[in-house]
Design a protein around this motif. Sequence first.
Motif, mmCIF file in Angstrom:
data_model
loop_
_atom_site.group_PDB
_atom_site.id
_atom_site.type_symbol
_atom_site.label_atom_id
_atom_site.label_comp_id
_atom_site.label_asym_id
_atom_site.label_seq_id
_atom_site.Cartn_x
_atom_site.Cartn_y
_atom_site.Cartn_z
ATOM 1 N N THR A 28 50.560 -27.026 2.758
ATOM 2 C CA THR A 28 50.519 -25.616 2.350
ATOM 3 C C THR A 28 49.922 -25.539 0.948
ATOM 4 O O THR A 28 49.785 -26.548 0.255
ATOM 5 C CB THR A 28 51.929 -25.018 2.325
ATOM 6 O OG1 THR A 28 52.696 -25.704 1.329
ATOM 7 C CG2 THR A 28 52.615 -25.152 3.668
ATOM 8 N N GLN A 45 44.383 -21.702 -4.145
ATOM 9 C CA GLN A 45 43.717 -20.714 -3.296
ATOM 10 C C GLN A 45 42.232 -20.617 -3.633
ATOM 11 O O GLN A 45 41.371 -20.612 -2.741
ATOM 12 C CB GLN A 45 44.396 -19.366 -3.536
ATOM 13 C CG GLN A 45 43.873 -18.218 -2.739
ATOM 14 C CD GLN A 45 44.465 -16.913 -3.250
ATOM 15 O OE1 GLN A 45 45.460 -16.925 -3.973
ATOM 16 N NE2 GLN A 45 43.871 -15.814 -2.884
ATOM 17 N N ARG A 59 39.698 -22.141 7.069
ATOM 18 C CA ARG A 59 41.067 -21.656 6.912
ATOM 19 C C ARG A 59 41.360 -20.587 7.944
ATOM 20 O O ARG A 59 40.637 -19.604 8.051
ATOM 21 C CB ARG A 59 41.277 -21.098 5.503
ATOM 22 C CG ARG A 59 41.362 -22.179 4.456
ATOM 23 C CD ARG A 59 41.701 -21.599 3.103
ATOM 24 N NE ARG A 59 40.631 -20.733 2.614
ATOM 25 C CZ ARG A 59 40.775 -19.908 1.576
ATOM 26 N NH1 ARG A 59 41.941 -19.821 0.974
ATOM 27 N NH2 ARG A 59 39.767 -19.174 1.177
ATOM 28 N N ASN A 60 42.429 -20.770 8.684
ATOM 29 C CA ASN A 60 42.862 -19.747 9.632
ATOM 30 C C ASN A 60 43.661 -18.702 8.871
ATOM 31 O O ASN A 60 44.765 -18.983 8.404
ATOM 32 C CB ASN A 60 43.729 -20.366 10.730
ATOM 33 C CG ASN A 60 42.919 -21.221 11.673
ATOM 34 O OD1 ASN A 60 42.001 -20.746 12.313
ATOM 35 N ND2 ASN A 60 43.245 -22.501 11.752
ATOM 36 N N PRO A 61 43.118 -17.493 8.745
ATOM 37 C CA PRO A 61 43.771 -16.478 7.907
ATOM 38 C C PRO A 61 45.225 -16.241 8.314
ATOM 39 O O PRO A 61 45.548 -16.201 9.499
ATOM 40 C CB PRO A 61 42.923 -15.223 8.149
ATOM 41 C CG PRO A 61 41.600 -15.738 8.608
ATOM 42 C CD PRO A 61 41.896 -16.996 9.363
ATOM 43 N N LYS A 62 46.072 -16.144 7.336
ATOM 44 C CA LYS A 62 47.492 -15.807 7.518
ATOM 45 C C LYS A 62 48.309 -16.931 8.171
ATOM 46 O O LYS A 62 49.528 -16.841 8.216
ATOM 47 C CB LYS A 62 47.662 -14.525 8.367
ATOM 48 C CG LYS A 62 46.805 -13.363 7.921
ATOM 49 C CD LYS A 62 47.512 -12.540 6.872
ATOM 50 C CE LYS A 62 46.643 -11.349 6.457
ATOM 51 N NZ LYS A 62 47.261 -10.590 5.376
ATOM 52 N N LEU A 63 47.646 -17.938 8.693
ATOM 53 C CA LEU A 63 48.372 -18.977 9.409
ATOM 54 C C LEU A 63 48.867 -20.046 8.438
ATOM 55 O O LEU A 63 48.090 -20.607 7.672
ATOM 56 C CB LEU A 63 47.465 -19.616 10.470
ATOM 57 C CG LEU A 63 48.129 -20.608 11.411
ATOM 58 C CD1 LEU A 63 49.074 -19.887 12.361
ATOM 59 C CD2 LEU A 63 47.085 -21.371 12.202
ATOM 60 N N SER A 64 50.151 -20.317 8.485
ATOM 61 C CA SER A 64 50.684 -21.358 7.613
ATOM 62 C C SER A 64 50.151 -22.717 8.044
ATOM 63 O O SER A 64 50.050 -23.005 9.226
ATOM 64 C CB SER A 64 52.214 -21.352 7.645
ATOM 65 O OG SER A 64 52.689 -21.874 8.861
ATOM 66 N N GLY A 66 47.202 -23.693 7.842
ATOM 67 C CA GLY A 66 46.060 -23.348 8.680
ATOM 68 C C GLY A 66 44.747 -23.983 8.282
ATOM 69 O O GLY A 66 43.702 -23.587 8.776
ATOM 70 N N GLU B 31 56.376 -18.734 16.824
ATOM 71 C CA GLU B 31 55.304 -18.935 17.803
ATOM 72 C C GLU B 31 55.878 -19.337 19.161
ATOM 73 O O GLU B 31 55.411 -18.878 20.212
ATOM 74 C CB GLU B 31 54.312 -19.981 17.283
ATOM 75 C CG GLU B 31 53.450 -19.469 16.129
ATOM 76 C CD GLU B 31 52.703 -20.573 15.389
ATOM 77 O OE1 GLU B 31 51.947 -20.240 14.473
ATOM 78 O OE2 GLU B 31 52.909 -21.764 15.727
ATOM 79 N N SER B 64 58.230 -25.893 7.079
ATOM 80 C CA SER B 64 57.537 -25.120 8.101
ATOM 81 C C SER B 64 56.716 -26.047 9.000
ATOM 82 O O SER B 64 56.109 -26.992 8.518
ATOM 83 C CB SER B 64 56.628 -24.075 7.450
ATOM 84 O OG SER B 64 55.500 -24.672 6.895
#
Lengths: 207, 207
Positions: A28, A45, A59-64, A66, B31, B64
């Motif tokens: 993360t 970031q 990067r998969n947006p919003k996905l932890s 990701g 999920e 997570s």
Amino acid sequence: MARELTVIQRKILDYIIDRIKIYNLPPTLAEIAGYFGYNNRATVQQHLSAIERKGYIHRNPKLSRGIVLTFEDKFFVPKPVLGEVAAGNPLTIYPDAIDTVALPTVAKTPRDSFLLKVKGESLKDAYIFTGDIIIVNPNIEAVNGKFVVAVLDDAAVVKRFYRERSSIELHSENPEYEPIVIDKNYPNFKIVGVVVGIYRSMEKMVG
Amino acid sequence: MARELTVIQRKILDYIIDRIKIYNLPPTLAEIAGYFGYNNRATVQQHLSAIERKGYIHRNPKLSRGIVLTFEDKFFVPKPVLGEVAAGNPLTIYPDAIDTVALPTVAKTPRDSFLLKVKGESLKDAYIFTGDIIIVNPNIEAVNGKFVVAVLDDAAVVKRFYRERSSIELHSENPEYEPIVIDKNYPNFKIVGVVVGIYRSMEKMVG
DNA sequence: AAATTTACCATACATATGTATGGTATTTTA
DNA sequence: TAAAATACCATACATATGTATGGTAAATTT
């Protein structure tokens, strides 16, 4: 593969690669920040934005967790980077080379191993063929009879290792090829690692 | 591997395995809940507790996507479970069997493939040996000349596939072994899948 | 018959997480 | 020399995330 990374961006990418290879889990933002001692995630970031813009990750947006590596096949990158492993020697074709390899930038693959693609016929009697992927561990000591990856002048070879009194011999399994004898004081010689496994794709192979 | 899972627990574990194998990323509770239509994560939480208590996963507290599979080597489980693939036939030693396999419960490994461990000598002329791991895809059609995994009565074999007019022939590479000829109407015969790759560990191999 | 397990529900909580915005100083590029 | 990129900082926000607690109903085990 797009533009060059800065030193720090490269370090962050290496850390991400390590985490993925070792724990099979991308880090993360907070974990990256913690590792590099940043006081906030925004710094990470922004680095990730740059690394993504340069094409090394997605990067998969919003996905932890990701972050996804965008290498060709998750293991290899197009250019050979043996220099990183063998002290700055670029990979070229050795005059007698029957085995040449393409090294990954990802220097540590499952744990501390990396992958090479085999080219050439000298290993066919050991049932290793062109196109096979070999898994190499640089932290294992070479033992007589084991397959090793060695750098000789500007070439990388895959051969069986035998330590003699005052020299090291590298044997091909194929008797057509003479063993390579390296004097103990030979300057441009280095054992890169020990072959710990091989992988062969049979997807396109028939007959 | 501890106790048996219930049907639902098994489905959840399979989903976790799929997600890990396909996306290389364990799912979050949310999920999983979303996939199974649960209205809250607590339900998933309780199922995971049961699955963990029975020894199939480990959860990293507070982390997570912290679910980790606790299979022997991430691919295999001790007991052969061919029954799940080949319609309830337990794996036994076929009378003439030169190849027997140990199947994983993880029925779909990288994408939709699974792994088998090769036993026997009949493939040695194809450079596949006892101890090699073969990767099998059950969703690819068998083509002449390709290696397939087949179930014949109660045995699993790995051989080259050839379709003839009214029969199917399974060839060993080793000429010591006669081809197996299967009539089109033979009842207890099934192609399990096509071999798409092999892996060989060389950790303990010298000479 | 009683106790336990299973399979869901609902609500709540502290913190983790990705993201957005704005700022400062230095280095690199145009 | 001006503009852009780099490398950090701080703060803020909505939502994701793992976890805890308590409840209901049915099936299974003791």
